[in-house]
Design a protein around this motif. Sequence first.
Motif, PDB file in Angstrom:
ATOM      1  N   UNK A   1      48.017  36.443  38.950  1.00  0.00           N
ATOM      2  CA  UNK A   1      47.081  36.344  40.072  1.00  0.00           C
ATOM      3  C   UNK A   1      46.415  37.683  40.362  1.00  0.00           C
ATOM      4  N   UNK A   2      47.185  38.753  40.440  1.00  0.00           N
ATOM      5  CA  UNK A   2      46.613  40.056  40.800  1.00  0.00           C
ATOM      6  C   UNK A   2      45.640  40.583  39.747  1.00  0.00           C
ATOM      7  N   UNK A   3      45.807  40.173  38.500  1.00  0.00           N
ATOM      8  CA  UNK A   3      44.937  40.630  37.412  1.00  0.00           C
ATOM      9  C   UNK A   3      43.690  39.771  37.260  1.00  0.00           C
ATOM     10  N   UNK A   4      43.686  38.599  37.889  1.00  0.00           N
ATOM     11  CA  UNK A   4      42.589  37.643  37.692  1.00  0.00           C
ATOM     12  C   UNK A   4      41.886  37.287  39.000  1.00  0.00           C
ATOM     13  N   UNK A   5      41.849  38.238  39.930  1.00  0.00           N
ATOM     14  CA  UNK A   5      41.255  37.991  41.248  1.00  0.00           C
ATOM     15  C   UNK A   5      39.808  37.533  41.177  1.00  0.00           C
ATOM     16  N   UNK A   6      39.061  38.011  40.185  1.00  0.00           N
ATOM     17  CA  UNK A   6      37.658  37.628  40.079  1.00  0.00           C
ATOM     18  C   UNK A   6      37.476  36.127  39.889  1.00  0.00           C
ATOM     19  N   UNK A   7      38.480  35.441  39.347  1.00  0.00           N
ATOM     20  CA  UNK A   7      38.385  34.000  39.122  1.00  0.00           C
ATOM     21  C   UNK A   7      38.517  33.194  40.417  1.00  0.00           C
TER      22      UNK A   7
END
Length: 119
Positions: A67-73
């Motif tokens: 989740x923290x690495x893919x916030x842009x999604x």
Amino acid sequence: MNRIVLIGLVLVCVVFIVYKLKTSLGANQTQLKEKIDGGALVVDVRTTAEFQSGHFPGAINIPVDQVSKRLDEFGDKNRSIVVYCASGGRSGSAKSFLESVGFVDVINAGGLSNMPNPE
């Protein structure tokens, strides 16, 4: 007498814990359906293997540890987001994290079995 008071206190604690667990899962079926029908992003935070074995229609898979690495999604921080997992634990963690970074409308639906029936 002390034994009766102790039993009473234990019962009050159990009722309180059950209440907190139920309310911490967020929305009920009607609220979830309204959010989803209104365009909420539905995110399955289970593992990829769990997601592939079955998921809510239209959900995207972002495992909780990503989740923290893919916030842009997740898009706009004001967008409604519904997160779920198998039982509500991982989705609760995802909800807390998302709120800590500024997302304002995140609902922990609990487990996949708590999601409303798609129509």
